[in-house]
Design a protein around this motif. Structure first.
Motif, PDB file in Angstrom:
ATOM      1  N   LYS A 104       0.857  -1.189   0.000  1.00 39.28           N
ATOM      2  CA  LYS A 104       0.000   0.000   0.000  1.00 39.28           C
ATOM      3  C   LYS A 104       0.895   1.242   0.000  1.00 39.28           C
ATOM      4  CE  LYS A 104      -3.471  -2.268   2.948  1.00 39.28           C
ATOM      5  NZ  LYS A 104      -4.145  -2.207   4.264  1.00 39.28           N
ATOM      6  N   PRO A 105       0.537   2.317  -0.700  1.00 44.79           N
ATOM      7  CA  PRO A 105      -0.622   2.426  -1.614  1.00 44.79           C
ATOM      8  C   PRO A 105      -0.426   1.552  -2.852  1.00 44.79           C
ATOM      9  CG  PRO A 105       0.778   4.363  -1.783  1.00 44.79           C
ATOM     10  CD  PRO A 105       1.324   3.562  -0.654  1.00 44.79           C
ATOM     11  N   VAL A 106      -1.512   0.972  -3.314  1.00 43.32           N
ATOM     12  CA  VAL A 106      -1.442  -0.014  -4.399  1.00 43.32           C
ATOM     13  C   VAL A 106      -1.162   0.677  -5.733  1.00 43.32           C
ATOM     14  CG1 VAL A 106      -2.728  -1.769  -5.662  1.00 43.32           C
ATOM     15  CG2 VAL A 106      -3.007  -1.549  -3.186  1.00 43.32           C
ATOM     16  N   ASP A 107      -0.129   0.186  -6.442  1.00 45.36           N
ATOM     17  CA  ASP A 107       0.173   0.658  -7.795  1.00 45.36           C
ATOM     18  C   ASP A 107      -0.696  -0.148  -8.768  1.00 45.36           C
ATOM     19  OD1 ASP A 107       1.544   0.426 -10.468  1.00 45.36           O
ATOM     20  OD2 ASP A 107       2.925   1.848  -9.550  1.00 45.36           O
ATOM     21  N   ILE A 108      -1.615   0.524  -9.451  1.00 43.07           N
ATOM     22  CA  ILE A 108      -2.604  -0.168 -10.280  1.00 43.07           C
ATOM     23  C   ILE A 108      -1.947  -0.960 -11.420  1.00 43.07           C
ATOM     24  CG2 ILE A 108      -4.626   0.117 -11.755  1.00 43.07           C
ATOM     25  CD1 ILE A 108      -5.089   0.595  -8.765  1.00 43.07           C
ATOM     26  N   GLN A 109      -0.968  -0.355 -12.105  1.00 38.26           N
ATOM     27  CA  GLN A 109      -0.321  -1.054 -13.218  1.00 38.26           C
ATOM     28  C   GLN A 109       0.393  -2.308 -12.728  1.00 38.26           C
ATOM     29  OE1 GLN A 109      -0.828  -0.338 -16.376  1.00 38.26           O
ATOM     30  NE2 GLN A 109      -2.119   1.363 -15.701  1.00 38.26           N
ATOM     31  N   MET A 110       1.091  -2.180 -11.591  1.00 33.47           N
ATOM     32  CA  MET A 110       1.774  -3.335 -11.011  1.00 33.47           C
ATOM     33  C   MET A 110       0.768  -4.418 -10.628  1.00 33.47           C
ATOM     34  SD  MET A 110       4.744  -4.553 -10.118  1.00 33.47           S
ATOM     35  CE  MET A 110       5.817  -3.115  -9.996  1.00 33.47           C
ATOM     36  N   LEU A 111      -0.361  -3.983 -10.063  1.00 35.98           N
ATOM     37  CA  LEU A 111      -1.405  -4.923  -9.656  1.00 35.98           C
ATOM     38  C   LEU A 111      -1.927  -5.705 -10.858  1.00 35.98           C
ATOM     39  CD1 LEU A 111      -3.414  -5.921  -7.419  1.00 35.98           C
ATOM     40  CD2 LEU A 111      -4.934  -4.086  -8.181  1.00 35.98           C
ATOM     41  N   ARG A 112      -2.169  -5.020 -11.950  1.00 30.34           N
ATOM     42  CA  ARG A 112      -2.693  -5.697 -13.142  1.00 30.34           C
ATOM     43  C   ARG A 112      -1.719  -6.741 -13.675  1.00 30.34           C
ATOM     44  NH1 ARG A 112      -4.888  -0.105 -15.799  1.00 30.34           N
ATOM     45  NH2 ARG A 112      -6.970  -0.102 -14.854  1.00 30.34           N
ATOM     46  N   ARG A 113      -0.431  -6.367 -13.695  1.00 22.87           N
ATOM     47  CA  ARG A 113       0.571  -7.329 -14.172  1.00 22.87           C
ATOM     48  C   ARG A 113       0.627  -8.554 -13.256  1.00 22.87           C
ATOM     49  NH1 ARG A 113       3.338  -2.490 -15.587  1.00 22.87           N
ATOM     50  NH2 ARG A 113       4.320  -2.377 -13.541  1.00 22.87           N
ATOM     51  N   MET A 114       0.558  -8.305 -11.951  1.00 23.38           N
ATOM     52  CA  MET A 114       0.580  -9.413 -11.001  1.00 23.38           C
ATOM     53  C   MET A 114      -0.615 -10.340 -11.201  1.00 23.38           C
ATOM     54  SD  MET A 114       0.239  -9.366  -6.851  1.00 23.38           S
ATOM     55  CE  MET A 114       1.651  -8.317  -6.569  1.00 23.38           C
ATOM     56  N   ARG A 116      -2.385 -10.845 -13.941  1.00 26.61           N
ATOM     57  CA  ARG A 116      -2.252 -11.632 -15.175  1.00 26.61           C
ATOM     58  C   ARG A 116      -1.311 -12.815 -14.963  1.00 26.61           C
ATOM     59  NH1 ARG A 116      -2.943  -6.462 -17.860  1.00 26.61           N
ATOM     60  NH2 ARG A 116      -0.725  -5.978 -17.624  1.00 26.61           N
ATOM     61  N   THR A 117      -0.189 -12.569 -14.275  1.00 30.78           N
ATOM     62  CA  THR A 117       0.771 -13.641 -14.004  1.00 30.78           C
ATOM     63  C   THR A 117       0.146 -14.708 -13.104  1.00 30.78           C
ATOM     64  OG1 THR A 117       2.605 -12.072 -14.161  1.00 30.78           O
ATOM     65  CG2 THR A 117       3.065 -14.167 -13.106  1.00 30.78           C
ATOM     66  N   ALA A 118      -0.576 -14.283 -12.069  1.00 36.79           N
ATOM     67  CA  ALA A 118      -1.185 -15.219 -11.121  1.00 36.79           C
ATOM     68  C   ALA A 118      -2.255 -16.081 -11.782  1.00 36.79           C
ATOM     69  CB  ALA A 118      -1.794 -14.448  -9.951  1.00 36.79           C
ATOM     70  N   LEU A 119      -3.065 -15.472 -12.643  1.00 38.40           N
ATOM     71  CA  LEU A 119      -4.121 -16.231 -13.311  1.00 38.40           C
ATOM     72  C   LEU A 119      -3.534 -17.259 -14.281  1.00 38.40           C
ATOM     73  CD1 LEU A 119      -6.747 -13.422 -13.955  1.00 38.40           C
ATOM     74  CD2 LEU A 119      -6.783 -15.200 -12.195  1.00 38.40           C
ATOM     75  N   LYS A 120      -2.440 -16.882 -14.929  1.00 35.23           N
ATOM     76  CA  LYS A 120      -1.754 -17.832 -15.809  1.00 35.23           C
ATOM     77  C   LYS A 120      -1.219 -18.997 -14.993  1.00 35.23           C
ATOM     78  CE  LYS A 120       2.076 -18.169 -19.113  1.00 35.23           C
ATOM     79  NZ  LYS A 120       3.213 -17.441 -19.727  1.00 35.23           N
ATOM     80  N   LEU A 121      -0.681 -18.691 -13.821  1.00 34.23           N
ATOM     81  CA  LEU A 121      -0.153 -19.723 -12.928  1.00 34.23           C
ATOM     82  C   LEU A 121      -1.265 -20.663 -12.473  1.00 34.23           C
ATOM     83  CD1 LEU A 121       2.140 -20.785 -11.017  1.00 34.23           C
ATOM     84  CD2 LEU A 121       1.328 -19.127  -9.362  1.00 34.23           C
ATOM     85  N   ALA A 122      -2.405 -20.099 -12.073  1.00 35.62           N
ATOM     86  CA  ALA A 122      -3.523 -20.919 -11.607  1.00 35.62           C
ATOM     87  C   ALA A 122      -4.016 -21.857 -12.701  1.00 35.62           C
ATOM     88  CB  ALA A 122      -4.662 -20.015 -11.135  1.00 35.62           C
ATOM     89  N   GLU A 123      -4.068 -21.344 -13.929  1.00 42.26           N
ATOM     90  CA  GLU A 123      -4.513 -22.165 -15.059  1.00 42.26           C
ATOM     91  C   GLU A 123      -3.560 -23.333 -15.307  1.00 42.26           C
ATOM     92  OE1 GLU A 123      -5.411 -21.482 -19.805  1.00 42.26           O
ATOM     93  OE2 GLU A 123      -5.497 -19.769 -18.447  1.00 42.26           O
ATOM     94  N   GLU A 124      -2.242 -23.050 -15.217  1.00 44.16           N
ATOM     95  CA  GLU A 124      -1.243 -24.102 -15.419  1.00 44.16           C
ATOM     96  C   GLU A 124      -1.335 -25.155 -14.313  1.00 44.16           C
ATOM     97  OE1 GLU A 124       2.523 -22.199 -15.649  1.00 44.16           O
ATOM     98  OE2 GLU A 124       2.284 -21.611 -17.750  1.00 44.16           O
ATOM     99  N   LYS A 125      -1.565 -24.713 -13.077  1.00 43.64           N
ATOM    100  CA  LYS A 125      -1.675 -25.650 -11.964  1.00 43.64           C
ATOM    101  C   LYS A 125      -2.830 -26.613 -12.168  1.00 43.64           C
ATOM    102  CE  LYS A 125       0.360 -23.497  -7.856  1.00 43.64           C
ATOM    103  NZ  LYS A 125       0.074 -23.046  -6.480  1.00 43.64           N
ATOM    104  N   ARG A 161       6.451 -22.540  -9.839  1.00 39.53           N
ATOM    105  CA  ARG A 161       5.024 -22.244  -9.754  1.00 39.53           C
ATOM    106  C   ARG A 161       4.685 -21.121  -8.785  1.00 39.53           C
ATOM    107  NH1 ARG A 161       4.713 -28.100 -10.038  1.00 39.53           N
ATOM    108  NH2 ARG A 161       4.299 -28.240  -7.804  1.00 39.53           N
ATOM    109  N   ASN A 162       5.702 -20.422  -8.232  1.00 43.95           N
ATOM    110  CA  ASN A 162       5.392 -19.235  -7.435  1.00 43.95           C
ATOM    111  C   ASN A 162       6.376 -18.127  -7.785  1.00 43.95           C
ATOM    112  OD1 ASN A 162       7.777 -19.291  -5.779  1.00 43.95           O
ATOM    113  ND2 ASN A 162       6.820 -20.851  -4.499  1.00 43.95           N
ATOM    114  N   GLN A 163       6.262 -17.023  -7.091  1.00 37.03           N
ATOM    115  CA  GLN A 163       7.087 -15.860  -7.427  1.00 37.03           C
ATOM    116  C   GLN A 163       8.076 -15.497  -6.319  1.00 37.03           C
ATOM    117  OE1 GLN A 163       6.732 -14.124 -10.661  1.00 37.03           O
ATOM    118  NE2 GLN A 163       6.060 -16.240 -10.711  1.00 37.03           N
ATOM    119  N   ALA A 164       8.209 -16.351  -5.314  1.00 41.01           N
ATOM    120  CA  ALA A 164       9.105 -16.064  -4.198  1.00 41.01           C
ATOM    121  C   ALA A 164      10.553 -15.987  -4.670  1.00 41.01           C
ATOM    122  CB  ALA A 164       8.967 -17.144  -3.127  1.00 41.01           C
TER     123      ALA A 164
END
Length: 477
Positions: A104-114, A116-125, A161-164
């Motif tokens: 916080k405060p949330v960066d909207i562009q960064m949030l959107r990129r995150m 998209r990456t997370a949804l792609k990861l969930a689909e692959e899982k 499969r994660n971003q750590a």
């Protein structure tokens, strides 16, 4: 295809509304709740493609929700919403199984990129694509059937499969960059860039410009805007090799860039948001350097969320033969010929050798042996293994060029057998001294044979292939 759904857990109404509006514009359905109890009920009733949770909630913590999701809803990526600069909370969340974090405060562009990456990861899982890719991809490039290597490959599949942030530990030559590339290629960032950087190869005074970029005119010599390594890795992975070599002043700047996911180019007024995954490696004991005050503890904890140890070759001797065959096949493909074979005695000698330089040393030994052997078979003498092996655990690998001297024939002897073990002056490194001897002998033979390479090789008492190898090694055109 059904609409993807996101669960937002935050007790601040403004944050819930911001995320609901932002995610809604990405054509995502959003359920927003404000407590741990409401989140547990929602998770039990619905299947979510992604979750966001605040760290502090009225009836508990986001940490317990991350642990719950990791245990019971493992196919659902979860990201932590943290207070500005709260690196400890972010690290704790990542270790518990969080996919990533947003400050916080949330960066909207960064949030959107995150997202998209997370949804792609969930689909692959859910499709199992990630695990399959890990089995085939790493299996074809990370050679070895030993138990330790099977464990490494399995761990790579999970880490992809994660971003750590991952810290890859291991001696020089074990293949730490290959491991980093596989983590990148098998994960949701595979379509983005993989940017490796050797932290020990950048002069201290140029580091800030190299990592973060600069604006035209910001210092003498800055004749144009320059993109830094973080910007070059945007959307992908930044691999910090030999991270222990970073000076302390740069460690502070690097920590801030990782925490805030933004960099400020030299001469710029504003920061630039960057979306990168950090992988790092070194052959040194980073924890010991922290104790000695040579490496910042806060940076160590930030890059060492997950540690992956790559074993030295001496701990997996059963893989040496497989690796040797693989390397010989690669060398043959490169030259367009048929693979050279290892005679049984040569194979046994390799399996008995300690390999202080690990896989890289094995590659060097075999490349030299292919060039020096007669015909299509490698004998023990072609390997030119050192007579004296260094103590197990020695840090530095002996150079492939330091095990033989002069041009005394196809089966050259080690330095102890007639050639000087060190330069008489003691001021020139051994490899350079030997290379100078070889260069002088080759140039003399070429001049005497009017630059006929076949005749020069005959004059030197070596094969034409060995001469061609040495010309390339020494940079003689």
């Amino acid at each position: 295809m059904s609409q993807q759904t996101v669960l937002v857990i935050d007790d601040e109404r403004d944050i819930r509304e911001l995320l609901t509006i932002t995610l809604g514009r990405m054509d995502l359905k959003v359920d927003a709740v404000g407590t741990v109890a409401e989140a547990r009920a929602a998770l039990a009733e619905h299947t979510y493609d992604l979750c966001f949770t605040d760290m502090r909630l009225p009836d508990g913590s986001g940490q317990e929700l991350i642990e719950l999701i990791a245990e019971k809803y493992a196919d659902t990526p979860v990201a932590m919403i943290t207070a500005y600069g709260n690196v400890d909370a972010a690290v704790t969340a990542l270790k518990a199984g969080a996919f990533d974090f947003v400050s916080k405060p949330v960066d909207i562009q960064m949030l959107r990129r995150m997202v998209r990456t997370a949804l792609k990861l969930a689909e692959e899982k859910r499709s199992g694509a990630g695990a399959g890719a890990a089995a085939t991809g790493s299996g074809s490039r990370l050679i070895g059937d030993s138990t330790t290597m099977q464990q490494v490959r399995s761990t790579i599949g999970k880490l992809a499969r994660n971003q750590a942030p991952v810290y890859i530990a291991g001696e020089s030559g074990v293949g730490k960059e290959l491991v980093a590339r596989l983590i990148h290629e098998l994960g949701p960032r595979s379509t983005g860039p993989f940017v490796p950087v050797n932290c020990g190869a950048i002069p201290s005074e140029l580091m800030e410009s190299e990592f973060f970029g600069h604006r035209k005119g910001s210092f003498t010599g800055a004749v144009a805007d320059k993109e830094g390594l973080f910007q070059a890795a945007h959307g992908g992975t930044l691999f910090l090799d030999e991270v222990a070599e970073l000076p302390l002043h740069m460690q502070v700047k690097l920590l801030r860039a990782i925490q805030e996911k933004a960099v400020r180019p030299i001469g710029a007024r504003e920061e630039v948001a960057v979306d990168v995954r950090i992988l790092s490696a070194t052959h040194k004991n980073l924890a010991a350097l922290v104790d000695q005050g040579q490496f910042r503890q806060d940076l160590f904890y930030r890059i060492n969320v997950i540690e992956l140890r790559v074993p030295p070759l001496r701990e997996r001797r059963g893989d040496v033969s497989l690796l040797a065959d693989f390397v010989l096949k690669q060398l043959a493909n490169k030259s367009g010929g048929t693979p050279v074979r290892l005679l049984p005695e040569a194979r046994q000698a390799l399996e008995s050798y300690e390999f202080p330089g690990n896989v890289r040393e094995l590659e060097n030994i075999l490349e030299r042996a292919v060039a020096m052997c007669d015909g299509d078979r490698i004998d023990v003498s072609d390997l030119m293994l050192p007579q004296r092996q260094p103590r197990p655990g020695a840090e530095a690998a002996p150079s492939m060029h330091g095990h033989h001297a002069g041009m005394g024939g196809g089966h050259a002897a080690p330095p102890s057998a007639g050639q000087p073990a060190h330069p008489p002056s003691g001021e020139v490194p051994l490899d350079d001294y030997i290379s100078n001897l070889e260069r002088t002998a080759i140039m003399k033979a070429l001049e005497e044979s009017r630059y006929n390479k076949t005749a020069a090789a005959r004059k030197l008492g070596i094969t034409f292939r060995a001469l061609r190898y040495k010309l390339k090694k020494l940079g003689i055109d």
